[in-house]
Motif scaffolding. Sequence first.
Motif, PDB file in Angstrom:
ATOM      1  N   MET A   1      -1.703  -1.783  10.883  1.00  0.00           N
ATOM      2  CA  MET A   1      -1.525  -1.160  12.124  1.00  0.00           C
ATOM      3  C   MET A   1      -2.539   0.163  11.861  1.00  0.00           C
ATOM      4  O   MET A   1      -2.429   0.922  11.257  1.00  0.00           O
ATOM      5  CB  MET A   1       0.063  -0.752  12.108  1.00  0.00           C
ATOM      6  CG  MET A   1       0.196  -0.047  13.642  1.00  0.00           C
ATOM      7  SD  MET A   1       1.814   0.401  13.981  1.00  0.00           S
ATOM      8  CE  MET A   1       2.053   1.451  12.671  1.00  0.00           C
ATOM      9  N   THR A   2      -3.055   0.364  13.030  1.00  0.00           N
ATOM     10  CA  THR A   2      -3.881   1.520  13.355  1.00  0.00           C
ATOM     11  C   THR A   2      -3.453   2.414  14.253  1.00  0.00           C
ATOM     12  O   THR A   2      -3.731   1.873  15.462  1.00  0.00           O
ATOM     13  CB  THR A   2      -5.518   1.294  13.224  1.00  0.00           C
ATOM     14  OG1 THR A   2      -5.990   0.398  12.356  1.00  0.00           O
ATOM     15  CG2 THR A   2      -6.251   2.368  13.614  1.00  0.00           C
ATOM     16  N   THR A   3      -3.186   3.670  14.118  1.00  0.00           N
ATOM     17  CA  THR A   3      -2.860   4.383  15.128  1.00  0.00           C
ATOM     18  C   THR A   3      -3.192   5.982  14.906  1.00  0.00           C
ATOM     19  O   THR A   3      -2.720   6.684  14.521  1.00  0.00           O
ATOM     20  CB  THR A   3      -1.129   4.696  15.118  1.00  0.00           C
ATOM     21  OG1 THR A   3      -0.715   3.388  15.048  1.00  0.00           O
ATOM     22  CG2 THR A   3      -0.686   5.396  16.353  1.00  0.00           C
TER      23      THR A   3
ATOM     24  N   VAL B   1       2.258   5.935   6.810  1.00  0.00           N
ATOM     25  CA  VAL B   1       1.364   7.253   7.120  1.00  0.00           C
ATOM     26  C   VAL B   1       1.538   7.219   8.561  1.00  0.00           C
ATOM     27  O   VAL B   1       1.324   6.607   9.519  1.00  0.00           O
ATOM     28  CB  VAL B   1      -0.044   7.161   6.722  1.00  0.00           C
ATOM     29  CG1 VAL B   1      -0.611   8.483   7.311  1.00  0.00           C
ATOM     30  CG2 VAL B   1      -0.332   6.964   5.352  1.00  0.00           C
ATOM     31  N   ALA B   2       2.316   8.638   9.010  1.00  0.00           N
ATOM     32  CA  ALA B   2       2.561   8.613  10.385  1.00  0.00           C
ATOM     33  C   ALA B   2       1.919  10.062  11.151  1.00  0.00           C
ATOM     34  O   ALA B   2       1.952  11.104  10.428  1.00  0.00           O
ATOM     35  CB  ALA B   2       4.246   8.639  10.697  1.00  0.00           C
TER      36      ALA B   2
ATOM     37  N   LEU C   1       4.426   8.877   4.074  1.00  0.00           N
ATOM     38  CA  LEU C   1       5.998   8.570   3.836  1.00  0.00           C
ATOM     39  C   LEU C   1       5.797   7.492   2.664  1.00  0.00           C
ATOM     40  O   LEU C   1       7.105   7.673   2.085  1.00  0.00           O
ATOM     41  CB  LEU C   1       6.294   7.776   5.244  1.00  0.00           C
ATOM     42  CG  LEU C   1       6.509   8.611   6.460  1.00  0.00           C
ATOM     43  CD1 LEU C   1       6.473   7.657   7.540  1.00  0.00           C
ATOM     44  CD2 LEU C   1       7.508   9.557   6.510  1.00  0.00           C
ATOM     45  N   GLY C   2       4.872   6.710   2.560  1.00  0.00           N
ATOM     46  CA  GLY C   2       4.969   5.956   1.302  1.00  0.00           C
ATOM     47  C   GLY C   2       4.831   6.579  -0.040  1.00  0.00           C
ATOM     48  O   GLY C   2       3.994   7.535  -0.306  1.00  0.00           O
TER      49      GLY C   2
ATOM     50  N   GLU D   1      -9.342   5.608   5.038  1.00  0.00           N
ATOM     51  CA  GLU D   1      -8.319   5.058   5.846  1.00  0.00           C
ATOM     52  C   GLU D   1      -7.101   5.293   4.562  1.00  0.00           C
ATOM     53  O   GLU D   1      -7.311   4.957   3.335  1.00  0.00           O
ATOM     54  CB  GLU D   1      -8.725   3.725   5.833  1.00  0.00           C
ATOM     55  CG  GLU D   1      -7.526   2.689   6.474  1.00  0.00           C
ATOM     56  CD  GLU D   1      -6.523   2.060   5.167  1.00  0.00           C
ATOM     57  OE1 GLU D   1      -5.485   1.615   5.642  1.00  0.00           O
ATOM     58  OE2 GLU D   1      -7.050   2.141   4.164  1.00  0.00           O
ATOM     59  N   LEU D   2      -5.962   5.387   5.187  1.00  0.00           N
ATOM     60  CA  LEU D   2      -4.778   5.359   4.449  1.00  0.00           C
ATOM     61  C   LEU D   2      -3.734   4.907   5.044  1.00  0.00           C
ATOM     62  O   LEU D   2      -3.286   5.298   6.135  1.00  0.00           O
ATOM     63  CB  LEU D   2      -4.371   6.958   3.926  1.00  0.00           C
ATOM     64  CG  LEU D   2      -3.173   7.190   2.946  1.00  0.00           C
ATOM     65  CD1 LEU D   2      -3.590   6.452   1.556  1.00  0.00           C
ATOM     66  CD2 LEU D   2      -2.921   8.701   2.917  1.00  0.00           C
ATOM     67  N   GLY D   3      -2.929   4.002   4.318  1.00  0.00           N
ATOM     68  CA  GLY D   3      -1.777   3.460   4.949  1.00  0.00           C
ATOM     69  C   GLY D   3      -1.835   2.539   6.289  1.00  0.00           C
ATOM     70  O   GLY D   3      -1.171   2.723   7.270  1.00  0.00           O
TER      71      GLY D   3
END
Length: 523
Positions: A1-3, A59-60, A74-75, A323-325
């Motif tokens: 998921m990419t946000t 990752v948020a 978060l991970g 990119e991360l998570g």
Amino acid sequence: MTTPFHYEPGAAQGPVPPPECPAHGLGIGPGGLRRLYGPEAERDPHGLYDKLRAEHGSVAPVLLHGDVPAWLVLGHSENLYMTRTPSQFSRDSRRWRALQDGTVAPDHPLAPIFTWQPVCVFADGATHERQRGAVTDSMGRIDTRGVRRHVNRYSNRLVNDFCQEGRVDLVSQFAERLPMMVMCAILGMPEEYNDRMVQAARDMTRGTATAIASNAYVLEALTRLVRRRRREPADDFATWLVEHPAGMNDQEVSEHLRLIFITAYEATANLIANVLRMVLTDPRFRARLSGGHMTVPEAVEQSLWDEPPFTAVFGRWAVGDTELGGQQIRAGDALIVGIAPANTDPVVRPDLNADMEGNRAHLAFSGGPHECPGQDIGRAIADVGVDALLMRLPDLELAVDESELSWIGNILGRHLVELPADFAAREPQDDKEPPSMGRPNLPRQDWEAQSTVRHTAPTPGRTPGAAPGPASMGAMGAPGVTSTVTVTDESGGTSAAGRIPQQRRQAAPARLWRAVSRWWSDN
């Protein structure tokens, strides 16, 4: 998921809840992003982490004070990767795009945390190696046994202050004071220990309106110390940094002392408070302490998993687009090391009620090249301090219902406000002068309550409530650890001292505790 971030201060915003919407005041900010500050984040940070994990994965995107965007990692594995890859995620806060474009002002509430300083925590590469080497070498000169004697002495001094009252707030009268007394002694400024220093040290990391003034107060005291040690060397940490071959100037030394002083103090004060709360309230610990299977060092380690002293570390800054998570991180983005959420990541810890005995894969002290170098000192202060307190006041009981306990929080941590406890009033005891903090080690004092960790092979087939066997190892596969707390008596013998006497079964050998009490009183 990419946000990716869809909100930047001053840019066109995404949908914002209308004023009458219940989302207002519940931690939802511009662009629909959740705030990592405010009432909701302070009241229930773990609930906020769960929401963020469900919405965005490991990752948020979140909002800091002033609704400045950042990424919360978060991970567990994502945090390890970020902290271990400085080539992609730098500690140099000057890379932060929000600083470069003026979005974040110099008087931002978090300025004492992120403002770049000439210290190893904001450095990478050769500069980090030079400065971190000076810190590590100087820490290596600390006499750990001497520190433990200081902890014993100061713990007894603090207990003397309230032991005749029969009631104590273990946060304000013990947990917040013991680390300050010990750190002032280690650094070489015991005369600076006072209420104002305790208040300033706690205030400067909380994002308050007075945080900058508190930071200035602490730095001024440390600067005076450095100048004095240039003129008058002594056997203390400040002198060792001043004289180290790395050749740090006065500003570098002062800033490193501030970093070590505040980080060690804040982390250890929270750790002691959390351990005491767990010992007094958590059924797992009460049962195991009464059965003789849990010691104070084990309670400390479990607390580092369940309620780490720092819930997060701010921060890392992306060197380039990456990119991360599953998230697209842009160059100059700010990232937060999510210690507490990483410790509860269901990937590595599917059962939060499982004992983590012997597993040190938690991120309580961060990771990578910037992992806390003073973590063993913090463990020693908490371990010996709690043990000494329980030796003096073995009948401690929580004075209020557990539901009445409250916390305050911020981006970095969650702090227990009060921990009131009752006990039978007793007379003060004498304390003794401690030895120097520096090596070589001096002879051990007879009254010292010395905590040691004895490593043994994990025992299979344990019953519930006993130390876990191989089947209950942590996700990282760490072996079990059994710890034993011992007290050396006048004859050189040892006796178990890591348990709370009043919690033992009726059949427990009370004569042993009476003998320990008589020995303690005689010394």
